[in-house]
Design an enzyme around this catalytic site. Structure first.
Site, short mmCIF file in Angstrom:
data_model
loop_
_atom_site.label_atom_id
_atom_site.label_comp_id
_atom_site.label_asym_id
_atom_site.label_seq_id
_atom_site.Cartn_x
_atom_site.Cartn_y
_atom_site.Cartn_z
N ARG A 1 0.68 -1.25 -0.02
CA ARG A 1 -0.07 -0.02 -0.14
C ARG A 1 0.88 1.26 -0.08
NH1 ARG A 1 -5.07 -1.83 3.92
NH2 ARG A 1 -6.19 -2.64 2.33
N LYS B 1 -19.21 -15.82 1.96
CA LYS B 1 -20.59 -15.73 2.33
C LYS B 1 -21.53 -14.82 1.02
CE LYS B 1 -20.13 -14.48 7.07
NZ LYS B 1 -20.90 -13.39 7.77
N GLY C 1 -10.12 -7.81 -0.62
CA GLY C 1 -9.03 -7.84 -0.10
C GLY C 1 -8.27 -9.46 -0.10
N GLY D 1 -13.65 -3.35 0.97
CA GLY D 1 -14.97 -2.88 1.26
C GLY D 1 -15.40 -1.61 0.30
P1 ADP Z 1 -12.79 -10.82 -0.71
O1 ADP Z 1 -11.88 -10.49 0.66
O2 ADP Z 1 -11.75 -11.25 -1.82
O3 ADP Z 1 -13.97 -10.15 -0.89
P2 ADP Z 1 -14.31 -12.88 1.08
O4 ADP Z 1 -13.65 -12.10 2.09
O5 ADP Z 1 -15.65 -12.63 0.85
O6 ADP Z 1 -13.33 -12.45 -0.28
O7 ADP Z 1 -13.65 -14.41 1.22
C1 ADP Z 1 -12.61 -14.91 1.62
C2 ADP Z 1 -12.59 -15.98 2.34
O8 ADP Z 1 -13.42 -17.04 2.03
C3 ADP Z 1 -11.31 -16.79 2.44
O9 ADP Z 1 -10.77 -16.30 3.68
C4 ADP Z 1 -11.36 -18.16 2.26
O10 ADP Z 1 -10.92 -19.32 3.17
C5 ADP Z 1 -13.09 -18.34 2.38
N1 ADP Z 1 -13.50 -19.27 1.65
C6 ADP Z 1 -13.57 -19.61 0.26
N2 ADP Z 1 -14.17 -20.72 -0.06
C7 ADP Z 1 -14.47 -21.49 1.07
C8 ADP Z 1 -15.14 -22.58 1.50
N3 ADP Z 1 -15.79 -23.42 0.46
N4 ADP Z 1 -15.43 -22.82 2.73
C9 ADP Z 1 -15.10 -21.88 3.88
N5 ADP Z 1 -14.52 -20.59 3.42
C10 ADP Z 1 -14.15 -20.62 2.16
MG MG Z 2 -12.13 -10.81 2.60
#
Ligand code: ADP
Ligand code: MG
Length: 395
Positions: free
Chosen positions: A36, A197, A350, A373
């Protein structure tokens, strides 16, 4: 509406309050990852070249309005000094005497850094008096902190109304790439969503499915969709209270004529720690004691085929628990397909950005967004408080 940029601002010889995102991980009093900080170097260089006197400011962590010794910006000042090969004038003060003295003594091309903005409770309250105090340090304002632009804080929103203001180069690049996504008329437009989620991603699905041609669903969130369609997902992460929501989103996609592709196979294990028991099964072969931790190779192949034909790709959310090597292959496969796609490719979020960095593929993606976010809210179509005042009518 047009974004005001550095080219619109007269900065020659002026004191420029510059909001950056130096919310970096620290370890043993040192910066553990300076991505960053390095991301702000182009803006700093552009301003210094024009003889501006830079007063940098950032938050770090969540000190909740109190001074926390472990969240001071001293390690950031050290790393920045090293990167710029010059002495950055760091003060342990935000708008008091020390900060004012530093600001008034800066010469053209010199750089100062204020203390962690969130040591003052008025920052997160977007307090008008605090915004005025910040503004009084400088003659103009540059916001290069896209990652904080979804927050209406004094340093991101309040101060922008008080001084001639513009976006920095990093902010400009983010807005440019993400606006290209929002206004997409490049087709096929493929939206890939994964991560933990669906509740985090509903707004993005609703907004971008207006323009997308295909929606590829993986990661933990796919489990909720699979369950909503009647598949056994065993003890996988799935949101029981979002099954109706998942069905609603699927029918929305259908109404809009979007091709929705769900996993056809998965890597399962009894639990996250039991990697030696991990195995690949077809999606209708998940047992009641299995948990899905990654998409399988058949899914990677099917997703990759869709991605290969895309003119525009947006990817948010890892395809599996990529933090654990046994469950990283799905994310790697999709990252490789996105990297190889000749269309315009954007990765945001992230964990998603961290995944493509770790896999060494970030250079082959057109835009890896630095916001977590902020990126999601922008893609939901929301107006970001830190961006709103940098826009001008009739541009
Ligand atoms: P981003 O930060 O890119 O928006 P998220 O925070 O929504 O992504 O999701 C990332 C997390 O989702 C990771 O920590 C990963 O381990 C978890 N994840 C991905 N697939 C699964 C799964 N099948 N079961 C549980 N956790 C998962
Ligand atoms: Mg995340």
């Amino acid at each position: 509406m047009r974004l005001r940029t550095l080219r619109d601002l007269e900065v020659e010889g002026k004191r420029v309050l510059t909001r950056v995102d130096y919310n970096v991980p620290l370890q043993d009093g040192r910066v553990a990852d300076d991505t960053r900080i390095r991301a702000t170097l182009p803006t700093i260089a552009a301003l210094r070249e024009r003889g501006a006197r830079l007063i940098l400011c950032s938050h770090l962590g969540r000190p909740k309005g109190q001074v926390r010794e472990d969240l001071r910006l001293a390690p950031v000042a050290d790393r920045l000094s090293a990167l710029l090969d010059m002495d950055v004038r760091y003060v342990r003060d935000i708008t008091g005497d020390e900060a004012r003295t530093m600001a008034s003594q800066l010469g053209p091309g010199e750089v100062g850094l204020l203390e962690n903005l969130r040591f003052d409770p008025r920052e997160e309250q977007n307090d008008p008096e605090f915004a005025r105090e910040l503004a009084s340090l400088a003659e103009c304002y540059v916001n290069d902190a896209f990652g904080a632009a979804h927050r209406a804080h004094a340093s991101t929103a309040g101060v922008a109304a008080l001084l001639p203001s513009a976006a920095g180069l990093l902010m400009e690049r983010e807005i440019h790439a993400l606006t290209r996504v929002l206004e997409a008329d490049e087709h096929p437009f493929v939206l890939i969503l994964g991560g933990a989620k669906i509740s985090d991603k509903i707004g993005v699905i609703e907004n971008l499915s207006r323009r997308a041609d295909a929606l590829l669903l993986g990661g933990g969130m796919a489990n909720t969709f699979l369950k909503a369609l009647g598949y056994e997902v065993g003890c996988s992460l799935a949101e029981e209270d979002r099954l109706d929501e998942a069905r609603r989103l699927l029918s929305l996609a259908e109404q809009r004529g979007i091709e929705v592709v769900l996993p056809s196979d998965a890597v399962v294990a009894p639990e996250l720690g039991a990697v030696e028991q991990a195995r690949t099964v077809p999606i209708d072969g998940v047992g009641p004691d299995d948990a899905i931790f990654d998409i399988g190779p058949d899914t990677v192949a099917r997703f990759s085929k869709v991605i290969g034909d895309a003119a525009l790709v947006v990817w948010n959310g890892p395809m599996g628990v990529f933090e654990i090597p046994a469950f990283r292959e799905g994310t790697r496969g999709i990252a490789q397909a996105v990297a190889a796609c000749p269309g315009f490719t954007v990765v945001g979020g992230g964990d998603s950005a961290a995944a493509v960095e770790e896999l060494g593929l970030a250079d082959r993606i057109d835009h890896v967004s630095t916001g977590g976010g902020a990126t999601l809210e922008f893609l939901e179509g929301k107006e970001l408080p830190g961006v709103r005042l940098l826009m001008e009518e009739n541009g």
